[in-house]
Scaffold this motif. Structure first.
Motif, PDB file in Angstrom:
ATOM      1  N   PRO A 191      -1.222  -0.550   4.059  1.00  0.00           N
ATOM      2  CA  PRO A 191      -0.827  -0.444   2.651  1.00  0.00           C
ATOM      3  C   PRO A 191       0.665  -0.771   2.494  1.00  0.00           C
ATOM      4  CG  PRO A 191      -2.099   1.490   3.313  1.00  0.00           C
ATOM      5  CD  PRO A 191      -1.805   0.718   4.559  1.00  0.00           C
ATOM      6  N   HIS A 192       0.979  -1.507   1.435  1.00  0.00           N
ATOM      7  CA  HIS A 192       2.371  -1.881   1.173  1.00  0.00           C
ATOM      8  C   HIS A 192       2.557  -2.148  -0.302  1.00  0.00           C
ATOM      9  CE1 HIS A 192       0.128  -5.654   1.880  1.00  0.00           C
ATOM     10  NE2 HIS A 192       0.887  -6.121   0.912  1.00  0.00           N
ATOM     11  N   ASP A 193       3.822  -2.141  -0.712  1.00  0.00           N
ATOM     12  CA  ASP A 193       4.137  -2.569  -2.072  1.00  0.00           C
ATOM     13  C   ASP A 193       4.923  -3.875  -1.985  1.00  0.00           C
ATOM     14  OD1 ASP A 193       6.693  -1.860  -1.299  1.00  0.00           O
ATOM     15  OD2 ASP A 193       6.719   0.005  -2.461  1.00  0.00           O
ATOM     16  N   HIS A 194       5.221  -4.451  -3.150  1.00  0.00           N
ATOM     17  CA  HIS A 194       5.977  -5.714  -3.173  1.00  0.00           C
ATOM     18  C   HIS A 194       7.260  -5.610  -3.979  1.00  0.00           C
ATOM     19  CE1 HIS A 194       1.598  -6.781  -2.947  1.00  0.00           C
ATOM     20  NE2 HIS A 194       2.022  -7.370  -1.867  1.00  0.00           N
ATOM     21  N   LYS A 195       7.316  -4.650  -4.923  1.00  0.00           N
ATOM     22  CA  LYS A 195       8.474  -4.462  -5.829  1.00  0.00           C
ATOM     23  C   LYS A 195       8.655  -5.649  -6.785  1.00  0.00           C
ATOM     24  CE  LYS A 195       9.793  -0.487  -4.019  1.00  0.00           C
ATOM     25  NZ  LYS A 195      10.836  -0.312  -3.029  1.00  0.00           N
TER      26      LYS A 195
ATOM     27  N   ILE B   1       0.302  -0.439  -4.796  1.00  0.00           N
ATOM     28  CA  ILE B   1       0.226  -0.322  -3.334  1.00  0.00           C
ATOM     29  C   ILE B   1      -1.153  -0.812  -2.922  1.00  0.00           C
ATOM     30  CG2 ILE B   1       0.236   1.265  -1.365  1.00  0.00           C
ATOM     31  CD1 ILE B   1       1.951   3.170  -3.106  1.00  0.00           C
ATOM     32  N   HIS B   2      -1.201  -1.815  -2.050  1.00  0.00           N
ATOM     33  CA  HIS B   2      -2.511  -2.279  -1.595  1.00  0.00           C
ATOM     34  C   HIS B   2      -2.519  -2.537  -0.086  1.00  0.00           C
ATOM     35  CE1 HIS B   2      -2.163  -6.997  -1.775  1.00  0.00           C
ATOM     36  NE2 HIS B   2      -1.072  -6.460  -1.314  1.00  0.00           N
ATOM     37  N   ALA B   3      -3.711  -2.400   0.474  1.00  0.00           N
ATOM     38  CA  ALA B   3      -3.985  -2.835   1.841  1.00  0.00           C
ATOM     39  C   ALA B   3      -4.969  -3.989   1.707  1.00  0.00           C
ATOM     40  CB  ALA B   3      -4.593  -1.715   2.661  1.00  0.00           C
TER      41      ALA B   3
ATOM     42  N   VAL C  22       1.770 -15.628  -4.411  1.00  0.00           N
ATOM     43  CA  VAL C  22       3.022 -15.959  -5.100  1.00  0.00           C
ATOM     44  C   VAL C  22       3.661 -14.674  -5.623  1.00  0.00           C
ATOM     45  CG1 VAL C  22       4.046 -17.252  -7.013  1.00  0.00           C
ATOM     46  CG2 VAL C  22       2.106 -18.212  -5.765  1.00  0.00           C
ATOM     47  N   TYR C  23       4.937 -14.489  -5.304  1.00  0.00           N
ATOM     48  CA  TYR C  23       5.664 -13.279  -5.691  1.00  0.00           C
ATOM     49  C   TYR C  23       6.828 -13.688  -6.577  1.00  0.00           C
ATOM     50  CZ  TYR C  23       3.063 -11.975  -1.534  1.00  0.00           C
ATOM     51  OH  TYR C  23       2.067 -11.807  -0.618  1.00  0.00           O
ATOM     52  N   LEU C  24       7.039 -12.915  -7.634  1.00  0.00           N
ATOM     53  CA  LEU C  24       8.068 -13.299  -8.607  1.00  0.00           C
ATOM     54  C   LEU C  24       9.434 -12.730  -8.214  1.00  0.00           C
ATOM     55  CD1 LEU C  24       7.735 -15.166 -10.946  1.00  0.00           C
ATOM     56  CD2 LEU C  24       7.407 -13.207 -12.452  1.00  0.00           C
TER      57      LEU C  24
END
Ligand SMILES: [Fe+2]
Length: 175
Positions: A74-78, A124-126, A140-142
């Motif tokens: 599990p992690h976040d990206h912010k 938060i996703h795994a 793609v991350y903003l």
């Protein structure tokens, strides 16, 4: 990179600063993977599971491959994340912080070839591979994903840990 990848990267960069970036990125990725087989055939075979195709302060574009039988921790990206799958399928397990500090699974979303899905900055996703073959997609991350201070979570106790390669590899789970 192939012309197809270069073109997609250029178009994503072109909309990343726009006020309508969220919708524009989703639309571009939906168009890209509308014919997922053709899209996959136009891509090179990447050696690494995670390949950064582009990153600047406005947008990060990754090619991600998830191996059968493995679930990344599990992690976040912010920052806003948009996932487009073109081969195989991925299982997204979403978590929320529980009252006792632990993590509680709140929902599960299966994404197959041709699917595009967006998740907010605090989600938060795994991610696990939900197919027999490796699952491949464009993420793609903003923002500048490698520069942000984000977290990994230990499912055993819900502890938030710094997102480092060492912590990541330690927490990858066998299904
Ligand atoms: Fe992620």
């Amino acid at each position: 990179m192939t012309d197809r990848v270069n073109e997609l990267v250029a178009r994503l960069r072109g909309v990343a600063k726009s006020e309508t970036a969220r919708a524009d990125i989703k639309a571009l990725l939906e168009e890209a993977v509308a014919d997922p087989v053709a899209f996959g055939d136009a891509l090179p075979t990447y050696e690494e599971d995670d390949v950064i195709l582009f990153e600047d302060e406005t947008v990060s574009i990754w090619h991600c491959r998830f191996q059968p039988g493995k679930t990344v921790p599990p992690h976040d990206h912010k920052m806003l994340a948009t996932i487009a799958v073109y081969r195989g399928a991925e299982r997204n397990d979403f978590y929320e912080r529980g009252t006792g500090g632990g993590l509680q699974k709140s929902s599960e979303v299966r994404l197959g070839a041709g699917d595009v899905f967006q998740i907010g900055p605090s989600a938060i996703h795994a991610v696990g591979c939900a197919s027999q073959e490796p699952c491949c997609g464009i993420h793609v991350y903003l923002g500048a994903l490698t520069k942000v201070d984000r977290s990994l979570f230990d499912l055993s106790d819900g502890a938030a840990l710094r997102f480092t390669d060492e912590n990541y590899l330690r927490l990858v789970a066998d299904d």
